[in-house]
Design an enzyme around this catalytic site. Structure first.
Site, PDB file in Angstrom:
ATOM      1  N   CYS A  61       1.645  -8.313   3.573  1.00 45.24           N
ATOM      2  CA  CYS A  61       2.185  -7.295   2.670  1.00 45.24           C
ATOM      3  C   CYS A  61       3.377  -6.577   3.302  1.00 45.24           C
ATOM      4  CB  CYS A  61       1.102  -6.308   2.258  1.00 45.24           C
ATOM      5  SG  CYS A  61       0.352  -5.371   3.617  1.00 45.24           S
ATOM      6  N   CYS A 109       7.697  -2.967  -8.287  1.00 48.39           N
ATOM      7  CA  CYS A 109       7.795  -4.118  -7.387  1.00 48.39           C
ATOM      8  C   CYS A 109       6.385  -4.549  -7.015  1.00 48.39           C
ATOM      9  CB  CYS A 109       8.583  -3.738  -6.130  1.00 48.39           C
ATOM     10  SG  CYS A 109       8.722  -5.064  -4.907  1.00 48.39           S
ATOM     11  N   CYS A 121       4.449  -6.616  -2.268  1.00 46.04           N
ATOM     12  CA  CYS A 121       3.416  -6.377  -1.256  1.00 46.04           C
ATOM     13  C   CYS A 121       2.023  -6.645  -1.814  1.00 46.04           C
ATOM     14  CB  CYS A 121       3.520  -4.961  -0.699  1.00 46.04           C
ATOM     15  SG  CYS A 121       3.183  -3.636  -1.882  1.00 46.04           S
ATOM     16  N   CYS A 136      -8.386  -6.174   6.722  1.00 44.42           N
ATOM     17  CA  CYS A 136      -7.017  -6.687   6.850  1.00 44.42           C
ATOM     18  C   CYS A 136      -6.816  -7.496   8.132  1.00 44.42           C
ATOM     19  CB  CYS A 136      -6.012  -5.535   6.817  1.00 44.42           C
ATOM     20  SG  CYS A 136      -5.783  -4.807   5.179  1.00 44.42           S
ATOM     21  N   ASP A 186      -5.506   9.215 -12.574  1.00 46.50           N
ATOM     22  CA  ASP A 186      -4.178   9.320 -11.982  1.00 46.50           C
ATOM     23  C   ASP A 186      -3.348  10.449 -12.600  1.00 46.50           C
ATOM     24  OD1 ASP A 186      -2.240   8.532 -10.154  1.00 46.50           O
ATOM     25  OD2 ASP A 186      -1.305   7.126 -11.535  1.00 46.50           O
ATOM     26  N   CYS A 230      -3.444  -9.507   9.735  1.00 43.58           N
ATOM     27  CA  CYS A 230      -2.514  -9.939   8.689  1.00 43.58           C
ATOM     28  C   CYS A 230      -1.412  -8.911   8.464  1.00 43.58           C
ATOM     29  CB  CYS A 230      -3.283 -10.169   7.385  1.00 43.58           C
ATOM     30  SG  CYS A 230      -2.250 -10.678   5.993  1.00 43.58           S
TER      31      CYS A 230
END
Length: 392
Positions: A213, A260, A263, A207, A153, A210
């Site tokens: 998130c 946060c 999600c 996914c 990263d 859905c």
């Protein structure tokens, strides 16, 4: 070690012990990775899929990256691994599970305490993972003599599309990687190598219909599935954003002071995830749900001491206190008003402005107007004056 300034380890070797048996080497590499503490490993060609490139280009063109200018610099280096390093022939993607041992959203109901993102409650994952990546890279070099570069990263590497191509997981509707075995809780690292390794089959999207998130986001930061407007994301606002928190998002922040997890935590695939096993990434007790008044009392030295080896240290004490004061204003605790009052005299205008806003939420109108009149008589900074004047 070449490339250190770019966050890259460039390692070279000379022995050719296993390169002529790629399947055996791949199996041995995976076993060594698991031994070193990695939880997922996959291999892919140094190619980013055209759909992922197009999505990235739309993200930049629309300005949704906000002030993260480094994302827009040299896009070819980010979208083509071979532009970053022309000699790369294979990419080894690795994942470390950092799944929490409790629901990180539980603290959101404790309004006088701080919610810190799961990934930031322990040691900085960049340092922990890079150390293990370098060890694995040295093992590979010793076995094959191939050249390698290590990334965590810190360079123009699109880790999530590469991890998807390597079969580790898929990019979910929240744009983060989702794994069938670890849910949304994987740190990623990459080893670029000159070796031709057998590639893994890419993971497909699981996914379905859905929306958990997307619907969980407090600030509606997802304009569409698989699309994030970082400018609305609380992680961006509390970490990357250097100025005041935009007014439209302050209430939605609640007591989230760094990042946060909403999600990520909402993802149903998390039911298959176990708590992370890397001890250095485990949450420190002091950072699970610290009291807002104690955090607000930190001077620069105390801030640095508390967040030694933590990614939180990088944003500095002033931006951190800005976030804490927004949480104090959202607490509904009148008893925290003296804490905000004290910080209206802080040397940094970013802190003073957030303190003024917090007082505006905790004091009644008359009390606040009296306090604002006193502050405005001496306040030299226009942005801070605007905070006092906003409720007058």
């Amino acid at each position: 070690m070449a490339g250190r300034r770019a966050g890259v380890a460039d390692l070279r070797g000379s022995r050719l012990l296993s390169a002529n048996a790629p399947d055996a080497l791949k199996a041995a590499l995976a076993a060594e990775a698991l031994k070193l503490g990695f939880d997922a490993v996959g291999m892919t060609a140094p190619v980013i899929g055209s759909e992922r490139i197009a999505a990235f280009e739309r993200f930049i063109a629309s300005g949704q990256h906000g002030d993260m200018d480094w994302l827009a610099r040299e896009p070819a280096r980010r979208t083509d691994p071979r532009t970053l390093w022309s000699e790369v022939r294979s990419v080894i993607m690795l994942g470390v599970n950092y799944g929490p041992d409790e629901d990180p959203r539980a603290v959101l109901d404790q309004r006088s305490r701080a919610a810190i993102s799961v990934y930031a409650r322990g040691d900085d994952y960049h340092d922990v993972i890079k150390k293990n990546l370098k060890t694995l890279a040295r093992w590979l070099v010793a076995q094959t003599g191939g050249d390698v570069k290590v990334f965590v990263d810190t360079a123009a590497v699109m880790e999530k599309p590469l991890a998807e191509a390597a079969g580790i997981g898929w990019q979910g509707k929240h744009t983060n990687l989702v794994s069938r075995g670890f849910g949304s809780w994987l740190f990623l690292g990459a080893i670029y190598t000159t070796l031709e390794l057998p590639v893994d089959a890419p993971e497909r999207d699981h996914c379905g219909s859905c929306r958990a998130c997307l619907d969980s986001c407090p600030t509606a930061a997802f304009p569409a599935p698989y699309s994030l407007d970082a400018r609305r994301c609380i992680s961006y606002l509390t970490i990357e954003n250097k100025g005041p928190i935009p007014r439209e998002f302050r209430k939605a922040m609640g007591n989230r002071i760094y990042g946060c997890d909403d999600c990520l935590a909402a993802c149903p695939w998390n039911k298959f995830a176990q708590a992370g096993r890397e001890a250095k990434l485990a949450a420190r007790d002091a950072l699970r749900a610290p009291a807002l008044d104690e955090l607000a009392a930190l001077d620069d030295a105390a801030f640095r001491a508390l967040f030694t080896k933590s990614p939180i240290k990088r944003i500095g004490r002033d931006r951190f206190l800005r976030n804490v004061l927004i949480a104090i204003g959202n607490s509904g605790e009148a008893g925290l008003a003296p804490v905000a009052e004290r910080l209206t005299a802080d040397p940094n205008p970013l802190v003073r402005g957030a303190a003024a806003w917090a007082l505006g939420q905790l004091l009644d109108v008359i009390a606040f107007m009296r306090r604002a009149e006193v502050a405005l008589a001496t306040e030299p900074d226009d942005s801070v004056r605007a905070e006092w004047e906003a409720r007058c």
